[in-house]
Design a protein around this motif. Structure first.
Motif, mmCIF file in Angstrom:
data_model
loop_
_atom_site.group_PDB
_atom_site.id
_atom_site.type_symbol
_atom_site.label_atom_id
_atom_site.label_comp_id
_atom_site.label_asym_id
_atom_site.label_seq_id
_atom_site.Cartn_x
_atom_site.Cartn_y
_atom_site.Cartn_z
ATOM 1 N N ARG A 66 39.937 55.010 44.245
ATOM 2 C CA ARG A 66 39.044 56.083 45.081
ATOM 3 C C ARG A 66 37.714 56.259 45.310
ATOM 4 N N TYR A 67 37.086 54.840 44.698
ATOM 5 C CA TYR A 67 35.743 54.775 44.657
ATOM 6 C C TYR A 67 35.522 53.874 46.122
ATOM 7 N N PHE A 68 34.013 53.861 46.289
ATOM 8 C CA PHE A 68 33.835 52.936 47.493
ATOM 9 C C PHE A 68 32.950 51.864 46.743
ATOM 10 N N LEU A 69 33.376 50.566 46.457
ATOM 11 C CA LEU A 69 32.629 49.622 45.863
ATOM 12 C C LEU A 69 32.873 48.251 46.400
ATOM 13 N N PRO A 70 32.202 48.201 47.625
ATOM 14 C CA PRO A 70 32.455 46.923 48.311
ATOM 15 C C PRO A 70 31.796 45.682 47.870
ATOM 16 N N ILE A 71 32.636 45.047 47.076
ATOM 17 C CA ILE A 71 32.092 43.858 46.223
ATOM 18 C C ILE A 71 32.039 42.779 47.278
ATOM 19 N N LEU A 72 31.044 41.826 47.250
ATOM 20 C CA LEU A 72 30.912 40.715 48.343
ATOM 21 C C LEU A 72 31.404 39.344 47.227
#
Lengths: 441, 441
Positions: free
Chosen positions: A5-11
């Motif tokens: 439910r988190y927003f963790l945009p790993i590249l």
């Protein structure tokens, strides 16, 4: 927080534009995103770190007697015309005209505004000493912003301003901030060395930069090896004891330490060769005493005990929380990612469910998640159905101090694997001991 | 905090430029100071209230599942050219050119920037629903800023943005924020009524303003009396239960309520006369569903479960903490000053030493001060040697919920006088009971 439910945009890929490791890691870990040249959005993970860094700064400012307020970002050009800096400041100042064609600017610093506030309320020496600070976004229109938030155009700054009746009192105010800064950087996991510094556009004669040593530092610095082993004052330090503070500052300013601009080769060469440290450094704080430079032209004066009016003696004291975060990463990372000091980690614990959907894993993880949060240990719970390698890589990249790993076998046998991100050590322990052990750490 | 070491510049005279009571009281209580037209510094007392209001807003945003981040104040004009709003926005937008003559602006709102962030990371419906918010300074270049922080140019705003796959999911997101707003305003001591509203430059079809009734309100509003007695959902409300949320929203939107622009005289006249409320109102929050207005031109789309790409459905949700504080004062004051609800009071307790220098008074006050702080009751300790009338006037003006008054006789006999600022009630009680009683309140 549940990762699902988190927003963790790993590249996955290392962004090409990033020249230094902190910039690369902050982009890859989904902490920041550039919105325009030198202007960044702080994504949720970055925002959490920013808040924690600000909390540490705030606690130490308050402990030293400084009082928090909040000045606006937009300032009137007229104030800067009073001090004479409107023309001096050059193109780094972001100049603006409003709809009525009045000249405004986005504050690069607040000496003028705080002096204006002071003069409008304070009349007597009895209201001194006074130290007011705020933590607010600043803008400096760098020709070539780079290195991510290390040298950005819009950046967060804690700036404090002290007001005193005379030089002696102002020196105590300076020492108070000096000691508060030593404590702040220590709590952030940094070894910061105060160095005599050039005062630049702020002005004044007494000034120190707080520098941390890092191979990616922007400038060359020189100091005595003694600094590496000096002890920072504990939280019981008495900020009311001027003589005691002066002793601490004397101890921290006696060994040789200077930035490139202030470097004295002869003095440095007089140090035994084995004690000389020549390294690259990153400025993480800068403090100034500048006497009556602003109070005089702007008419900020008080009536002294003798009934005479005198312009107040002032100092200013800056720390950039946003650039500090980059400096902390430069000082604390490995090839897999960031290693946060516990004091400012975005979450204290990363809880890894190796097999979401497995009834045992889910039950153990749900219970641990609830217990960790109830114990006040901020937890990021990786409840996503992804492969093991990706889970571990993400946890190492975002650098939470402790990983708690629950696999199907461990869930059955009642054992958790614990990984310490700073040391890399792993240990297996009973699931029932996890919360107690981490709470005590 | 000891008043002798605090910065609380009380004004004795009522400032002439202030037209409404909240503006007068905020200036007199040393909460804010105007630095330029419509641009305010928040002095220490004001900053404390601002922080507390933001904390309440943040808690309710987080509870509803929204995730905090931080976007910059300065934005690139190009983003606004993509959405088509760069020209539409008119003179309220503060337009800026940097040293390289690139067009920037000080963000009046963040629909474009958050859409840009979303489109750069999110590809799949599996990452939805998503709601991101920040609390950041905004600037709107009003022709005629006035009423202090009620209608200022630089102001703080919490703005949240929701992203969903289709209208049905977006409506649940809208309902979630609707309920979070009901709870937020209730915790701030306000009775806020959701009213159908015009969408203005944000756009979209579904929109509600949250309005509090106050005689100094900027616009006329009309509603059914039923609103005054409706119950706000408790903190156990299930934000995962879409149907339950829809029921709450239906209950809160069924009785007649509309702002002047949306007013339907015939519908209002159909209400029994005794149930009609026509009053003045202050807007304290505004929520919008605008579907694909930004996602379509800006290419923010996700792949749905059917493999087709569709632009996401979006909403935005704003509360202005700075203007909210003025609204709270409009709703809660008397002729002597502000009456803060305990949830956002700058200090919970005002401790008044009637005779600093008197050994008994000093000893009792020092002990109470330490015990109140240790009990987690923020205390402003008036330890200054001023006359009784001034002490009482200041305490009433700044409106702390409870005053604890210690005079020489009481200090000797072991009795304190307690004054409740909201009710005006006074009582005498044993000094030893003060902390326990206030902790329990």
């Amino acid at each position: 927080m549940r990762l699902s439910r988190y927003f963790l945009p790993i590249l996955k890929e290392t962004p090409k534009e990033a020249e230094i490791v902190s910039h690369r890691l902050m982009l890859r870990a989904g902490m920041v995103r550039q919105q325009a040249a030198g202007i960044y959005a702080w994504l949720p993970l970055g925002k959490r770190v920013l808040d924690k860094v600000c909390d540490v700064i705030r606690e130490e400012q308050n402990r030293s007697g400084a009082i928090e307020m909040m000045m606006p970002t937009i300032q009137s050009a007229d104030l800067w015309r009073e001090s004479g800096r409107y023309d001096d400041y050059g193109k780094e100042m972001l100049r603006i005209q409003d709809r009525h064609e009045r000249d405004l600017l986005f504050g690069p610093t607040n000496e003028e505004m705080i002096t204006d506030i002071f003069r409008s309320y304070v009349r007597s020496y009895k209201d001194l000493p006074l130290n007011l600070y705020h933590i607010q976004w600043k803008f400096r229109d760098e020709v070539r912003p780079r290195f991510g938030v290390m040298r950005s155009r819009e950046f967060l700054m804690k700036d404090a301003y002290s007001f005193d009746l005379d030089y002696e009192a102002a020196k105590v105010a300076y020492d108070r901030m000096f000691v508060a800064y030593l404590r702040t950087f220590q709590r952030l996991g940094l070894k910061a060395i105060p160095m005599r510094a050039d005062t630049g556009p702020i002005g004044g004669e007494l000034s120190h930069e707080f520098i941390i040593l890092a191979s990616t530092g922007e400038s060359e610095v020189f100091c005595h090896r003694d600094f590496l082993d000096m002890t920072v004052p504990g939280e019981g330090v008495d900020f009311g004891d001027g003589a005691g503070l002066a002793d601490i500052v004397r101890a921290w300013t006696t060994p040789y330490a200077a930035t490139e601009e202030m470097h004295d080769t002869a003095a440095f060469d007089a140090i035994p060769e084995g004690d000389r440290v020549a390294a690259r450094g990153i400025e993480v704080g800068h403090i100034f005493h500048f006497g009556t430079k602003y109070s005089e032209p702007m008419g900020a004066s008080v009536t002294g005990p003798d009934g005479r009016e005198t312009p107040v003696f002032m100092g200013s004291y800056g720390i950039g929380p946003s650039r500090l975060i980059a400096a902390i990463i430069e000082a604390s990372h490995d090839e897999n990612g960031i290693r946060w000091p516990a004091s400012i980690a975005p979450f204290r614990v990363g809880l890894v469910n190796m097999k979401p959907g497995d009834a045992d894993c889910d039950a153990v993880c749900e219970r641990l998640y609830a217990e960790l949060e109830a114990a006040g240990l901020d937890t990021l719970y990786d409840d996503e159905d992804t492969r093991a390698g990706a889970k571990f890589a993400t946890m190492d990249l975002i650098g939470l101090p402790t990983q708690v790993i629950i696999g199907p076998r461990g869930a059955k046998s009642g054992e958790a694997e614990i990984k310490d991100r700073m040391t890399g050590e792993r240990q297996t322990m009973p699931i029932d001991d996890v919360v107690r052990l981490l709470s005590a750490a």
